[in-house]
Write a protein that holds these residues in place. Structure first.
Motif, PDB file in Angstrom:
ATOM      1  N   LEU A   1       0.743  -1.132   0.138  1.00 49.56           N
ATOM      2  CA  LEU A   1      -0.143  -0.069   0.419  1.00 49.56           C
ATOM      3  C   LEU A   1       0.572   1.206   0.154  1.00 49.56           C
ATOM      4  O   LEU A   1       1.882   1.386   1.049  1.00 49.56           O
ATOM      5  CB  LEU A   1      -0.889   0.119   1.361  1.00 49.56           C
ATOM      6  N   ALA A   2       0.340   1.892  -0.903  1.00 48.33           N
ATOM      7  CA  ALA A   2       1.852   3.301  -1.246  1.00 48.33           C
ATOM      8  C   ALA A   2       0.933   4.356  -1.627  1.00 48.33           C
ATOM      9  O   ALA A   2      -0.281   4.773  -2.224  1.00 48.33           O
ATOM     10  CB  ALA A   2       2.447   3.220  -2.674  1.00 48.33           C
ATOM     11  N   GLY A   3       1.677   5.726  -0.788  1.00 54.38           N
ATOM     12  CA  GLY A   3       0.782   6.693  -0.227  1.00 54.38           C
ATOM     13  C   GLY A   3       1.172   8.226  -0.131  1.00 54.38           C
ATOM     14  O   GLY A   3       2.249   7.409   1.535  1.00 54.38           O
ATOM     15  N   PRO A   4       0.976   9.051  -0.154  1.00 55.25           N
ATOM     16  CA  PRO A   4       1.805   9.774   0.685  1.00 55.25           C
ATOM     17  C   PRO A   4       0.629  10.240   2.376  1.00 55.25           C
ATOM     18  O   PRO A   4      -0.967   9.476   2.529  1.00 55.25           O
ATOM     19  CB  PRO A   4       1.109  11.338   0.340  1.00 55.25           C
ATOM     20  N   ILE A   5       1.261  10.734   3.283  1.00 58.89           N
ATOM     21  CA  ILE A   5       0.587  10.756   4.382  1.00 58.89           C
ATOM     22  C   ILE A   5      -1.286  11.430   4.449  1.00 58.89           C
ATOM     23  O   ILE A   5      -1.454  12.329   3.345  1.00 58.89           O
ATOM     24  CB  ILE A   5       0.850  11.580   5.739  1.00 58.89           C
ATOM     25  N   GLY A   6      -2.314  10.810   5.041  1.00 58.73           N
ATOM     26  CA  GLY A   6      -3.606  11.339   5.265  1.00 58.73           C
ATOM     27  C   GLY A   6      -4.341  10.861   3.861  1.00 58.73           C
ATOM     28  O   GLY A   6      -5.446  11.268   3.492  1.00 58.73           O
ATOM     29  N   SER A   7      -3.723   9.693   3.084  1.00 59.84           N
ATOM     30  CA  SER A   7      -4.510   9.468   2.065  1.00 59.84           C
ATOM     31  C   SER A   7      -4.442   7.731   2.461  1.00 59.84           C
ATOM     32  O   SER A   7      -5.641   7.212   1.337  1.00 59.84           O
ATOM     33  CB  SER A   7      -3.248   8.682   1.216  1.00 59.84           C
ATOM     34  N   GLY A   8      -5.369   7.730   3.074  1.00 53.67           N
ATOM     35  CA  GLY A   8      -6.166   6.045   3.851  1.00 53.67           C
ATOM     36  C   GLY A   8      -5.868   4.714   3.963  1.00 53.67           C
ATOM     37  O   GLY A   8      -6.141   3.995   3.971  1.00 53.67           O
ATOM     38  N   LYS A   9      -4.479   5.089   3.540  1.00 56.80           N
ATOM     39  CA  LYS A   9      -3.283   3.545   3.743  1.00 56.80           C
ATOM     40  C   LYS A   9      -3.665   2.873   5.105  1.00 56.80           C
ATOM     41  O   LYS A   9      -4.481   1.809   5.148  1.00 56.80           O
ATOM     42  CB  LYS A   9      -1.737   3.687   3.814  1.00 56.80           C
ATOM     43  N   THR A  10      -3.683   3.271   6.418  1.00 54.30           N
ATOM     44  CA  THR A  10      -4.274   2.600   7.518  1.00 54.30           C
ATOM     45  C   THR A  10      -4.735   2.390   7.528  1.00 54.30           C
ATOM     46  O   THR A  10      -5.220   1.004   8.162  1.00 54.30           O
ATOM     47  CB  THR A  10      -2.829   3.095   8.593  1.00 54.30           C
ATOM     48  N   VAL A  11      -5.980   2.744   7.727  1.00 54.36           N
ATOM     49  CA  VAL A  11      -7.071   2.911   7.893  1.00 54.36           C
ATOM     50  C   VAL A  11      -8.186   2.124   7.287  1.00 54.36           C
ATOM     51  O   VAL A  11      -8.581   1.014   7.218  1.00 54.36           O
ATOM     52  CB  VAL A  11      -8.213   4.406   8.207  1.00 54.36           C
ATOM     53  N   THR A  12      -7.690   1.754   5.938  1.00 49.17           N
ATOM     54  CA  THR A  12      -8.076   0.661   5.415  1.00 49.17           C
ATOM     55  C   THR A  12      -7.214  -0.713   5.173  1.00 49.17           C
ATOM     56  O   THR A  12      -8.488  -1.704   5.327  1.00 49.17           O
ATOM     57  CB  THR A  12      -7.603   1.692   3.267  1.00 49.17           C
ATOM     58  N   SER A  13      -6.292  -0.819   5.616  1.00 45.57           N
ATOM     59  CA  SER A  13      -5.646  -2.051   6.137  1.00 45.57           C
ATOM     60  C   SER A  13      -6.452  -2.519   6.736  1.00 45.57           C
ATOM     61  O   SER A  13      -6.555  -3.773   7.086  1.00 45.57           O
ATOM     62  CB  SER A  13      -3.833  -1.752   5.981  1.00 45.57           C
ATOM     63  N   ILE A  14      -7.021  -1.408   8.249  1.00 38.28           N
ATOM     64  CA  ILE A  14      -7.569  -1.796   9.384  1.00 38.28           C
ATOM     65  C   ILE A  14      -8.706  -1.971   8.744  1.00 38.28           C
ATOM     66  O   ILE A  14      -9.106  -3.494   9.125  1.00 38.28           O
ATOM     67  CB  ILE A  14      -7.505  -0.735  10.670  1.00 38.28           C
ATOM     68  N   VAL A  15      -9.083  -1.893   7.757  1.00 40.31           N
ATOM     69  CA  VAL A  15     -10.301  -1.789   8.356  1.00 40.31           C
ATOM     70  C   VAL A  15     -10.972  -3.090   7.496  1.00 40.31           C
ATOM     71  O   VAL A  15     -11.695  -3.875   7.092  1.00 40.31           O
ATOM     72  CB  VAL A  15     -11.665  -1.212   7.333  1.00 40.31           C
ATOM     73  N   PHE A  16     -10.127  -3.411   6.157  1.00 46.52           N
ATOM     74  CA  PHE A  16     -10.081  -4.495   5.406  1.00 46.52           C
ATOM     75  C   PHE A  16      -9.440  -6.233   5.840  1.00 46.52           C
ATOM     76  O   PHE A  16     -10.410  -6.888   5.550  1.00 46.52           O
ATOM     77  CB  PHE A  16      -9.242  -4.750   3.842  1.00 46.52           C
ATOM     78  N   GLY A  17      -8.432  -5.634   6.620  1.00 43.31           N
ATOM     79  CA  GLY A  17      -8.026  -6.956   7.374  1.00 43.31           C
ATOM     80  C   GLY A  17      -9.082  -7.168   8.603  1.00 43.31           C
ATOM     81  O   GLY A  17      -9.276  -8.579   8.527  1.00 43.31           O
ATOM     82  N   THR A  18      -9.649  -6.499   9.202  1.00 40.49           N
ATOM     83  CA  THR A  18     -10.586  -7.409  10.366  1.00 40.49           C
ATOM     84  C   THR A  18     -11.881  -7.703   9.720  1.00 40.49           C
ATOM     85  O   THR A  18     -12.986  -8.965  10.206  1.00 40.49           O
ATOM     86  CB  THR A  18     -11.300  -5.583  11.298  1.00 40.49           C
TER      87      THR A  18
END
Length: 288
Positions: A63-80
């Motif tokens: 997952l690649a992108g600048p800060i604040g582009s939703g990478k972390t939250v997308t990973s957590i929501v998807f993974g959960t």
């Protein structure tokens, strides 16, 4: 002079524009992810083989992108959610999220992995490879599959030695086992071009095979995010559309901002705190 009890009681009763200001915090995980539906689809297409043929391959996504582009939250929501779906189909899939700015080497990563999984693996005196081998034996015994997300993975890439990168990126070249129970999401701040400068020939092609790109948010996209969070964080009617539109125009990448959703939410939160202060002084009743 007021007593401590009186001060606390008066603050508890103090009027506020907020229902729950924690909904604006960076660590809050929302149920909806406006404008990240395509990234969820891409991750699902990559990891669906865990549902159809569990253990047949180890899946890797970057997952690649600048800060604040939703990478972390997308990973957590998807993974959960994906783990929940797998469990409903009888597959024991666990999602683990590890921040590499805190766990900066393979030993730290695998120690955090076994802690989050609740595995009784003594790690004192074990090398990273030995610790990983012990984890694999237990998840094999207990029939567990794992998606391990390594957030801020650029910290690891910048500091790790070549053999450490090889272990974490080419994991199943080190451990030659038939059932591959561990899959990976690598989360990196930056563009694919920048990421390519952090890797070597041994790991680059493996790491960058499946890239999910997160572009900075446009103003209309930020407006949708702000509206969703405002409905959760504030009492009805205290935040007008004009406030949300102003913040979106201030931060949207298409109008000269950096497209950072965290920054946009922080501005909204700060405006709410100011309105709270002015409300207590009798000078305001809504966010402006």
């Amino acid at each position: 002079m007021h007593s401590i009890d009186e001060i606390i009681e008066s603050e508890i009763k103090r009027p506020s524009v907020f229902i729950d200001e924690s909904r604006l915090y960076p660590e809050y995980i929302p149920e909806r992810l406006p404008h990240r539906e395509e990234q969820i689809r891409q991750l699902t297409r990559l990891f669906k083989f865990i549902l159809f043929k569990p253990g047949s391959t180890s899946i890797k996504a970057l997952l690649a992108g600048p800060i604040g582009s939703g990478k972390t939250v997308t990973s957590i929501v998807f993974g959960t959610e994906f783990s929940r779906l797998a469990e409903s189909k009888g597959i024991r899939l666990k999602y683990v999220h590890i921040n590499c700015s805190k766990s900066k080497n393979p030993s730290g990563i695998f120690r955090e992995l076994k802690n989050q999984l609740g595995l009784a693996v003594p790690d004192r005196g074990l090398s990273a490879t030995e610790l990983a081998s012990s984890i694999l034996k237990i998840i094999e015994r207990d029939n567990i599959y794992v998606i391990m997300a390594l957030d801020e993975f650029d910290y690891f890439l910048r500091s790790a030695r070549s053999n450490e990168r090889y272990l974490v990126v080419r994991f199943y070249d080190v451990f030659d086992v038939e059932v591959k129970r561990l899959s990976f999401i690598y989360i990196i701040r930056g563009t694919p071009v920048y990421i390519s400068s952090l890797v070597d020939d041994l790991t680059g092609s493996y790491l960058m095979k499946n890239i999910v790109v997160f572009n900075p948010y446009k103003s209309r996209e930020l407006y949708d995010i702000l509206r969703d969070r405002a409905e959760l964080a504030f009492y009805p009617g205290v935040v007008g559309d004009e406030v949300l539109e102003y913040i979106a125009r201030l931060t949207g990448v298409d109008v000269g901002g950096d497209g950072n959703a965290r920054k946009a939410l922080a501005i909204l939160h700060a405006a709410g705190k100011l309105a709270d202060k002015e409300m207590g002084e009798g000078r305001a009743s809504r966010v402006t």
